[in-house]
Every structure is written in C-alpha cells, then in structure tokens.
Design an enzyme around this catalytic site. Structure first.
Site, PDB file in Angstrom:
ATOM      1  CG  ASP A 291      -1.821   1.212   1.300  1.00  0.00           C
ATOM      2  OD1 ASP A 291      -2.349   1.602   0.243  1.00  0.00           O
ATOM      3  OD2 ASP A 291      -2.003   1.771   2.401  1.00  0.00           O
ATOM      4  CG  HIS A 292       1.018   4.189  -2.925  1.00  0.00           C
ATOM      5  ND1 HIS A 292       0.247   4.396  -4.051  1.00  0.00           N
ATOM      6  CD2 HIS A 292       2.177   3.654  -3.374  1.00  0.00           C
ATOM      7  CE1 HIS A 292       0.904   3.996  -5.125  1.00  0.00           C
ATOM      8  NE2 HIS A 292       2.076   3.543  -4.731  1.00  0.00           N
ATOM      9  CE1 TYR A 461      -7.531   6.108   3.335  1.00  0.00           C
ATOM     10  CE2 TYR A 461      -8.295   7.629   1.649  1.00  0.00           C
ATOM     11  CZ  TYR A 461      -8.025   7.348   2.970  1.00  0.00           C
ATOM     12  OH  TYR A 461      -8.263   8.303   3.934  1.00  0.00           O
ATOM     13  CG  HIS A 462      -3.419   4.009  -3.778  1.00  0.00           C
ATOM     14  ND1 HIS A 462      -2.555   5.070  -4.058  1.00  0.00           N
ATOM     15  CD2 HIS A 462      -4.663   4.488  -4.012  1.00  0.00           C
ATOM     16  CE1 HIS A 462      -3.252   6.114  -4.436  1.00  0.00           C
ATOM     17  NE2 HIS A 462      -4.536   5.798  -4.408  1.00  0.00           N
ATOM     18  N   PRO A 463      -4.228  -0.490  -1.801  1.00  0.00           N
ATOM     19  CG  PRO A 463      -5.984  -1.712  -0.874  1.00  0.00           C
ATOM     20  CD  PRO A 463      -5.555  -0.310  -1.191  1.00  0.00           C
TER      21      PRO A 463
END
Length: 532
Positions: A291-292, A461-463
C-alpha cells in the site's frame, strides 16, 4: 441458475470495466454480482463529499492489524461497497504511473504485453480526455478525464512554490515524463465524479446480455475438481448458486484473496488453521500486500478560506447551478513527483497538496482554515498480507499492511516531510502559511521526524499485489490473469499487480480490466469456434 458465459464478482473499478467491455459482444452473457448497493447518491456525485461515504454502509470500513512500526496503531482502510467500488469514493486523481512500472511488470511476468508500450494503447482506448487526443491521451473513450474545474488559489500557489524550490513544472503527469509539479487531472465530467460505474456500467445496463445484482455477497467459488464452475452468493438472506463458463474475481486486494481462501484456494496450512477445507494449495494468495503510506504536514494559514468553508449555501448553489465552485474539488488538487535521493532513477515520492486540514483520514471534520501537504511513498519496499480470521465469510479478514517494516520506506518518508517544509517556505505559498501545526516546527531533527512519521502515518488507500501475477512459486495468477492450477477462474483487479505503480491506482486497475476483456473475449471466442 445457469446460462451465463461469465460471472464477475465485484462491481468496482475493474468489475464495471469488465462488464461494460465484455457485453459489447452480444453473444456473451454476463452476470455481475455486487455486495453493496447503488451509487446514485449526492455523496458520490459531489466530488468534495468523497469522505462522507467513509464508515457508512457504502464502505467496507476495514482497518489493519496494529502496525508495530507505526506506533502500534490500526490504520483505517476505506473500500467502496457500492457500484463503482473505490472509484465512487476516491479522490478522482487520474494517474497511470511511470513507464518504468510497466516495463518492470513485463520483466517480472515474462509477458511483454504488460510493458508500457503495450499498455499505453489501452489507457488511450479507455480515456476521453478534455484536452483531446494525443500521443499519450485518448479521446472518445468511456472514462472522462478533465482538468480541475474550479481549483483553489492555494493549489496554484503550490505549483509556483514548488518551481521556486527547484522542482520542474509538469502540466501532464501522464505524458512524456512524470517528475515535477502541477495540477492533477481528474476522473470528472463537468464538475461531477465520473466513476467506473458512470464510464462503463451504467451505459451497459440496457444490454440484454448483462445482468447486474446488487446486495449479493459472494461467499465461495464453486469447484468441480480443478475447475471453477460458478459461485455461491447470499442475497436477502437466501443462498444462491450460479454457474458460468468463466468466473472472474474483481473484489479488490482485500476481497479477492479472502474469497479465494474461503473457497479453499490458498496457503494450505493457514486454511487448515481456520477450518477451511483445502481444495488447492496456492501459497501466494493473500501474500505480498503493498500500500502507499502517506504522512501529512499541516499548517495554519495567515488569511483566506480553505475548502472546509465550501460546504455552504453558496457552495451548493454554485455546484447545483453550474457544477462549479469549491464542491467540484477533489481536495487533493495539486501534486508533485520527485525523488528522495538524487541517485534514484525514478521518483519514489508523490505529494498531494490539499487546501484544507486533512487529519486522521477525515475522522473529524476540519475546524479551522489550514493547508495540508501529504508526502506519499510510491516506491514501497515493505510488504504485508491478508489472512482469514474465520471460515465465516461475514468476518472481515486480518490485514497486515506491513508498514515501515523496511527501513528504506521510513527514511524516504522523513525526507518527504523535509521536502514539504522546503516548498512551504518559498514562493507564494510562504505568504499564505503560518505556523506548522503538525508535526510542529519544534520537531526538526531526522530522529524526531522518524517518530512523527510513525505516529501520523496513514493509508492512501491503494492496496495491491495480494494475488499478484508472475511466474514464480508465490505468483497467484499467470500473465493472462488465470489462477494457477484452477481452470475457468481469473482474477482481474488491483490484487494482480506485481508491484505498486508510482501513483494512484484507479486508472491502472481499469487498464488491467481493459486487457482482461480482450483476453477473455479471445479465449471464449476460440472455445466457441472449436467444433463439438
């Protein structure tokens, strides 16, 4: 139930794109299952209201396990639970990532079809850019992409201050180069959110070969030997089974590995621990999660109004009358891509600059006029996992984000905070900002900033990558997105990404669906052409 060629599980960014593209072929009968409901609410349509769907019934409302390297905190992970998925509650930033990301995908998968030169036509095909078509952009595609309609003056000040600090100006992060500062392009249409549901699904709902069921939570993939033959889902308290020639999982980086493991497909030892019968030992399912992470730096301001005042009678009047004004904002209007170390070949940091106080992921509404610079690590070394807590599909899975388990990630984010301070101190932004509210000007040394990063780190919110594609033993799907060892089963969503891209993941996820639609059409077409 039977009679479908394809069943797609999940009407998020990838699922909507798949359903739209596949049903362009009238001979393909497609069923799309979505656990959530409608996206037809103002909180989705009004861009600046994006966070108002968080922690509601339109959000899966996940949280990570306590993160030891992030002050033992659980980090909130919103995921869209409605038509459009996360494209219905994200910040609408249209970023593809760097050329190097896709060339690395091609190398890791052994498939040149994932190289930048190969995926660029897919990005152009899906795009309807307000600037028109060009070498790097498309016109006439389903996904509308536009420049900010009513950008806040502080966002323009950010760009000028970044240039004054020595960063190049970049009017197009998706063009010839990614590095530099500029305003983001957005997935909006005339001041309104333009999600994957708007782009792909809603125009397709009148097609007789598409069936969409909302409120349908898929609980397992139906297997016959080593072949997927359909899925089981629950709707209105009743259990249903549906059969299809091909099953495609598009539940995202959390939902897809959870469903695979509930179906007995995953790491055998873990499945036995939670009481799931092992149907196919696939060790990589749920592993490799990335994730980021972001770290906010927040300043009070000397004068002027931030976006938190945009939710006013005047703001609503501007939006309803002309789709203009502060409510068209995606909050993160300006951005920067740069490197934490000049020796790096590509950017590893992305900045989201918000003319509003963004603290604790909008758990509380802003209370004062303030400005936020979020330093985001886009080249992440740390990895985590998704695991089942129970064989009961209603239990949320255990999410270990693995934040900062690699010290390189921590050091890069500390540098990101330092760079945010440098930009804030020069150019027109310096005249806007007052004292630093967080982490606070007294935290000056790198040791102090390391502690602050651990205490304030959040998710962008970038899984991705929990069912990654590849050719090694930990790969879950092959380069054609087929689940290894199971016929008739594909994964098409952000979980298949071998690595995180440098930037927001929504556009890359839809691109994956674009390529998958070509692969599925070719496969089913070839199968139909074989004589009985």
């Amino acid at each position: 139930m039977s009679g479908f060629d394809v069943v797609v599980v999940g009407a998020g960014s990838a699922g909507c794109a798949l359903a739209g593209r596949l049903t362009e072929d009238p001979s393909l009968r497609v069923l799309l299952l979505e656990a959530g409901g409608s996206d037809k609410v103002l909180e989705v349509q009004i861009p600046a209201a994006l966070y108002k769907t968080f922690r509601t019934r339109r959000d899966w409302n996940y949280a990570t396990e306590p993160q030891p390297a992030a002050a033992d905190r659980r980090v909130f992970w919103p995921r869209g639970k409605m038509l459009g998925g996360c494209s219905s509650n994200n910040a609408m930033i249209y970023i593809r990532g760097a050329r190097a990301d896709y060339d690395e995908w091609a190398q890791l998968t052994g498939d040149p079809g994932w190289s930048y030169d190969s995926v660029l036509p897919l990005f152009r095909r899906m795009e309807d850019n307000g600037r028109g078509g060009s070498e790097f952009h498309g016109a006439g595609g389903p996904l509308r992409v536009e420049d900010p309609r009513s950008p806040h003056p502080w966002s323009r000040a950010v760009v000028e201050s970044a240039v004054a600090a020595g960063y190049p100006r970049n009017p197009d992060f998706n063009g010839a180069r990614q590095e530099g500062a500029g305003l983001y392009q957005l997935t909006q249409k005339r001041g309104r959110r333009w999600s994957a549901a708007d782009a792909y699904l809603h125009p397709a709902t009148s097609r007789p070969n598409l069936t969409v069921r909302t409120g349908a939570r898929t609980t397992r993939v139906l297997l016959e030997g080593d072949r997927a033959i359909g899925v089981e889902y629950v709707s209105d308290g009743a259990v249903h089974q549906v059969f299809a020639d091909q099953v495609i999982l598009s539940g995202g980086a959390i939902g897809t590995p959870q469903l695979l493991m509930l179906s007995g497909i995953g790491p055998a030892e873990h499945l036995r621990e939670v009481g799931v019968d092992v149907r196919h030992d696939l060790p990589g399912v749920g592993g490799g999660l990335q994730d980021h992470p972001l770290v906010p730096t927040i300043w009070n301001v000397r004068s002027g109004e931030s976006l938190f005042r945009g939710e006013s009678p005047k703001g609503y009047a501007q939006w309803f009358a002309a789709r203009r004004g502060p409510l068209t904002s995606n909050l993160a209007e300006a951005g920067l891509f740069t490197r934490s170390d000049d020796a790096l070949a590509e950017p590893d940091l992305q900045f989201h600059f918000l003319p509003v106080k963004y603290w604790q992921q909008a758990r509380v509404d802003p209370d004062v006029d303030a400005f936020t610079a979020c330093a985001v690590l886009v080249r992440v070394e740390s990895r985590g996992s998704v695991r089942l807590r129970s064989a009961d599909p209603t239990w949320a899975p255990a999410i270990d984000a693995g934040y900062l388990t690699d010290d390189r990630d921590l050091e890069a984010l500390v540098t990101g905070v330092e760079k945010a301070r440098e930009i804030a101190a020069v150019g027109p932004l310096a005249g806007v900002l007052a004292e630093e509210w967080s982490p606070g000007g007294t935290r000056a040394t790198r040791a102090e900033l390391r502690r602050s990063v651990r205490e304030t780190l959040e998710s962008l919110y970038h899984p991705v990558s929990s069912c990654r594609m590849g050719t090694d033993d930990q790969a879950v799907v092959d380069p054609q997105l087929r689940v290894r060892g199971i016929e008739g089963l594909r994964v098409v969503d952000a979980s298949v990404m071998p690595t995180l891209v440098r930037g927001n993941t929504n556009a890359p996820t839809m691109m994956i669906a674009e390529r998958a639609s070509d692969l599925v059409k070719a496969e089913l077409g070839a199968r139909a052409a074989v004589p009985a």
